[in-house]
Write an enzyme that holds these catalytic residues in place. Structure first.
Site, PDB file in Angstrom:
ATOM      1  CD  GLU A   1      -8.172  -3.446  -0.577  1.00 16.34           C
ATOM      2  OE1 GLU A   1      -7.433  -3.114  -0.862  1.00 16.34           O
ATOM      3  OE2 GLU A   1      -8.651  -4.742   0.009  1.00 16.34           O
TER       4      GLU A   1
ATOM      5  CG  HIS B   1      -1.399  -1.156   1.100  1.00 15.57           C
ATOM      6  ND1 HIS B   1      -2.569  -1.317  -0.035  1.00 15.57           N
ATOM      7  CD2 HIS B   1      -2.750  -1.616   2.188  1.00 15.57           C
ATOM      8  CE1 HIS B   1      -3.392  -2.525  -0.020  1.00 15.57           C
ATOM      9  NE2 HIS B   1      -3.119  -3.000   1.451  1.00 15.57           N
TER      10      HIS B   1
ATOM     11  CG  HIS C   1      -7.985  -0.651   2.485  1.00 20.22           C
ATOM     12  ND1 HIS C   1      -8.183  -1.559   3.492  1.00 20.22           N
ATOM     13  CD2 HIS C   1      -6.649  -1.506   2.696  1.00 20.22           C
ATOM     14  CE1 HIS C   1      -7.670  -2.838   3.600  1.00 20.22           C
ATOM     15  NE2 HIS C   1      -6.705  -2.616   2.617  1.00 20.22           N
TER      16      HIS C   1
END
Ligand code: GLA
Length: 417
Positions: free
Chosen positions: A381, A169, A243
């Site tokens: 996601e 991420h 997210h």
């Protein structure tokens, strides 16, 4: 059509006449009747001219825009805000400029009762400490890049490692920990907030100054639309997502194993022990990853399946069918039977990460004192596939100078009886 100058001239004459009438009324009954009629007609005309703009053009009143309130301060003392978007049904989406996180998402159930459907925190302190990416905008690269490196035009870029040997991420300080600029946009088909962030050349190891814009819109049709755009001044890789952790029965209300899920995918990308895709696009027919028909999330989650074991549950990228009707394609549909709430995910993206909150441990105290044990929420996601910079067979995530990255994802809410 009468022009406005002659209209206002006529108006002034009317007012003058009224004064004349008032004096003459005092002069005698004989002329009183005649004058009274003139007075009545003129008053009527005057009222009509004054009130016409109010009644004739009600749509000209601008719709109310989003509002803003304080959400605390960063550890460095910078003020952080919470932006509240509402619609005519009482639905609400609130977003903080810290990490661009979606903080609340309130939607009605089949009886019209609102509940907050996403996990999160009551103030910015929770988001500063958070390691689960609750509601956050994720970048520069959503999900994992294997061995924290990739090659572009023969040059190897080494990234920050924050997940074993890998980058997760965006690295140690991803976009979820950045303070974004925020601008409330005039309401048009819903209330909107525009967020901006410039990720510097070399940030977490990624090349190029990347200028990112994200627009959140809450529509009167109970949809939350997220539009992501980015440009760069050097060749780079980009993969942006949100997210949010969903529980359609309400955040903090228990596990999500009874939610019925459909995913518009015939293949998924199996992973290795570091949750890095092996490169294979595997047919999911007949496996616990087959969500082509509505199936309870918990129905097969504990089966003795190698991929489920590696993920500790579902934590996998699904290869979407991408029909691209209405610009976006339907990616997934979730039904929560007790409340009747339904969520559809529509997107322009080729993949979706289905994650069942396997790393949640119940220690985090969230909104209103709620705790979040394992599998108390799920994430969908929308994304390009994990580790794409190192996988030549996956759709490209390269962004060149002069190009604009643009993706759209919409979460549409409704109810079933
Ligand atoms: C993604 C990943 C998971 C996990 C979460 C954050 O969904 O695929 O493995 O890292 O983010 O906790």
């Amino acid at each position: 059509m009468i022009d406005s100058a002659s209209q206002s001239a006529a108006h002034q004459v009317d007012l003058l006449d009224l004064r004349v009438v008032a004096i003459e009324v005092a002069l005698g009954w004989g002329i009183r009747m005649k004058r009274w009629m003139t007075f009545t007609i003129l008053t009527g005309a005057l009222l009509m001219t004054t009130l016409a703009p109010l009644g004739a053009t009600p749509d000209a009143t601008p719709a109310p825009a989003a509002t803003k309130k304080t959400f605390g301060k960063t550890p460095g003392g910078q003020p952080v805000d919470l932006y509240v978007l509402t619609n005519k049904n009482g639905a609400e989406a609130s977003i903080t400029n810290f990490g661009g996180a979606l903080v609340t998402l309130k939607m009605p159930d089949r009886n019209g009762k609102l509940a907050d459907l996403i996990l999160g925190f009551d103030n910015v302190d929770g988001y500063v400490a958070d390691k689960s990416y609750f509601g956050a905008l994720v970048g520069r690269y959503g999900n994992r890049i294997g061995h924290a490196q990739f090659v572009l035009d023969g040059k190897t870029y080494t990234l920050a490692k924050n997940n074993g040997e890998n980058t997760l991420h965006g690295g140690i300080k991803g976009f979820n920990k950045a303070l974004w600029t925020a601008k409330i946009l005039p309401a048009k088909g819903g209330q909107s907030l525009e967020l901006g962030y410039v990720s510097k050349d070399g940030e977490e190891g990624f090349p190029g100054n990347l200028k990112v814009t994200v627009i959140y819109t809450l529509t009167d049709a109970n949809a939350l639309k997220i539009e992501y755009s980015a440009t760069t001044d050097k060749k780079t890789v980009v993969n942006l997502t949100n997210h949010a952790y969903f529980n359609l029965a309400g955040q903090g209300s228990g596990d999500i194993l009874g939610h019925l899920l459909t995913i518009q995918a015939d293949q998924f990308t199996p992973v290795d022990s570091g949750l890095i895709p092996t490169g294979e696009l595997r047919d999911l027919m007949g496996t616990p990853f087959d969500f082509r028909k509505p199936t309870a999330i918990g129905a097969r989650i504990d089966q003795a399946d190698e991929q489920l074991k590696l993920g500790g549950g579902y934590d996998h990228n699904f290869v979407l069918r991408m029909t691209m009707d209405h610009g976006e394609s339907l990616a997934a549909r979730v039904v929560e039977p007790t409340s009747g709430r339904v969520m559809e995910v529509w997107t322009t993206e080729p993949g979706i990460q289905f994650y069942t909150g396997n790393f949640l441990d119940g220690k985090t105290v969230g909104k209103g004192g709620a705790t979040y044990p394992k599998r108390n929420a799920f994430c969908l996601e929308t994304q390009h596939f994990p580790d794409s910079p190192n996988q030549s067979k996956f759709p490209s995530v390269v962004l060149n100078p002069g190009e604009t990255y643009h993706t759209v994802t919409t979460y549409k809410f409704s109810v079933e009886k």
